[in-house]
Enzyme design. Structure first.
Site, PDB file in Angstrom:
ATOM      1  N   ASN A 147       0.802  -1.224   0.000  1.00  0.00           N
ATOM      2  CA  ASN A 147       0.000   0.000   0.000  1.00  0.00           C
ATOM      3  C   ASN A 147       0.833   1.272   0.000  1.00  0.00           C
ATOM      4  OD1 ASN A 147      -1.653   2.192   1.622  1.00  0.00           O
ATOM      5  ND2 ASN A 147      -3.159   0.770   0.767  1.00  0.00           N
ATOM      6  N   ASN A 204      -1.016   0.622   7.031  1.00  0.00           N
ATOM      7  CA  ASN A 204      -1.364   1.466   5.890  1.00  0.00           C
ATOM      8  C   ASN A 204      -0.215   2.417   5.540  1.00  0.00           C
ATOM      9  OD1 ASN A 204      -2.630   3.226   4.047  1.00  0.00           O
ATOM     10  ND2 ASN A 204      -4.620   2.937   5.000  1.00  0.00           N
ATOM     11  N   ASP A 264      -4.274   7.745   6.953  1.00  0.00           N
ATOM     12  CA  ASP A 264      -3.895   6.948   5.791  1.00  0.00           C
ATOM     13  C   ASP A 264      -2.389   7.049   5.563  1.00  0.00           C
ATOM     14  OD1 ASP A 264      -3.640   5.738   3.305  1.00  0.00           O
ATOM     15  OD2 ASP A 264      -5.539   6.498   2.562  1.00  0.00           O
TER      16      ASP A 264
END
Length: 329
Positions: A147, A204, A264
């Site tokens: 990610n 993440n 995030d």
């Protein structure tokens, strides 16, 4: 009627025409909660709109050798480039395998997280050739869907590997994970060694301090509630690891939590402050964990980075837009 060649039928690469960025008229200004932030960021500094029209902007990375900001548009399967000299935006790599995070190494090679091929890939600085898959498996099993990625000063590659890209068709393709863990990894391109550093529910974002001695990782399992067929976890926080003299990283410690949305991606500045994405904008914490202020972007922020010719421009990927904020120092 003139016959078309294959090249005649290809789409153009221009996404934004050259021109100065406009200031976001709805931006109310930044919130300063600590006098230290006032020395770095003016509350009146405008939020500059560099690009609009992405489906999901992600993974900004400054490439100084080309004076450009690279960023992904994940569902559109594009890696785009904003150019500092004239403000144009072009498609840098088309038909990607759902690229998400990106990072530029000291040799100007670009490292990518690919959801589709479930790998860490590398492009040459000019991006002229297709990205080469570099890290695809851990202990013989396919990665989940890398990610976010960061490159340390020593050239090692750090990345997170949650399941978002194999759980969301718009971000990749549905697949069952082969690994029974979701982890943070360190990869040494010189030796080829891949080390599993820590496990989280859904790791993440990842970022390193300038000296490489502090590692930040977010766990955003709460975001699984947005995925059909999955239940939300309760994690929306950032953890910090500090390197020991022997090179180990220990168990890490809780650093901060976002109350709106989830953290995030994030960036560490030259002071060691952490600029963190959230559902309502960007929040700033000192290295000691003191909340310094807030930038109300007006959209969910996915990731951010510092760059530009001065190094003081904060690039922010926020849903359909790429925006920027210029710091004083």
């Amino acid at each position: 009627m003139r016959a078309n060649s294959d090249s005649d039928l290809l789409p153009g690469r221009l996404l934004r025409r050259p021109g100065a960025p406009a200031a976001d008229k709805a931006f109310p200004g930044s919130q300063i909660d600590d006098p230290r932030l006032a020395e770095v960021l003016s509350p009146e500094a405008p939020l500059l709109v560099l690009h609009e029209g992405a489906i999901h902007a992600e993974g900004p990375a400054w490439q100084a050798s080309h004076d450009r900001l690279l960023f992904s548009d994940v569902p559109n399967r594009r890696l785009n480039a904003w150019y500092e000299d004239d403000g144009r935006v072009e498609v840098a790599i088309d038909a990607t395998w759902f690229m998400n995070g990106n990072a530029v190494a000291a040799d100007d090679a670009v490292w990518h997280c690919e959801h589709g091929r479930r790998c860490i890939s590398r492009s040459q600085p000019d991006l002229a050739e297709a990205p080469e898959p570099i890290v695809t498996h851990f202990e013989g099993k396919r990665l989940n869907s890398p990610n976010d990625v960061a490159v340390a000063a020593d050239g090692t590659i750090w990345f997170t590997d949650p399941i978002f890209g194999i759980a969301m068709p718009s971000q990749g393709a549905l697949a069952d994970p082969e690994l029974d863990h979701r982890s943070v990894y360190r990869f040494d391109p010189t030796s080829g060694a891949l080390a599993r550093i820590a496990d989280y529910e859904q790791p993440n974002g990842v970022a390193l301090s300038a000296d490489g001695a502090t590692l930040y990782v977010s766990d955003t399992s709460v975001s699984l509630g947005e995925v059909p067929g999955f239940s939300a976890g309760d994690k929306h926080e950032v953890w910090r690891f500090v390197a020991a003299p022997d090179g180990s990283w220990g168990d890490g410690e809780f650093f901060c939590r976002t109350d709106h949305g989830y953290p995030d991606g994030f960036a560490v500045d030259v002071r060691g402050w952490l600029w963190v994405s959230a559902g309502d904008g960007v929040h700033v914490w000192s290295a000691e964990g003191v909340r310094l202020g807030y930038v109300p972007v007006g959209a969910t922020v996915s990731n951010l980075c510092f760059g530009g010719s001065t190094g003081r421009r904060l690039f922010i990927a926020a849903q359909s837009r790429l925006v920027a904020l210029d710091l004083k120092a």
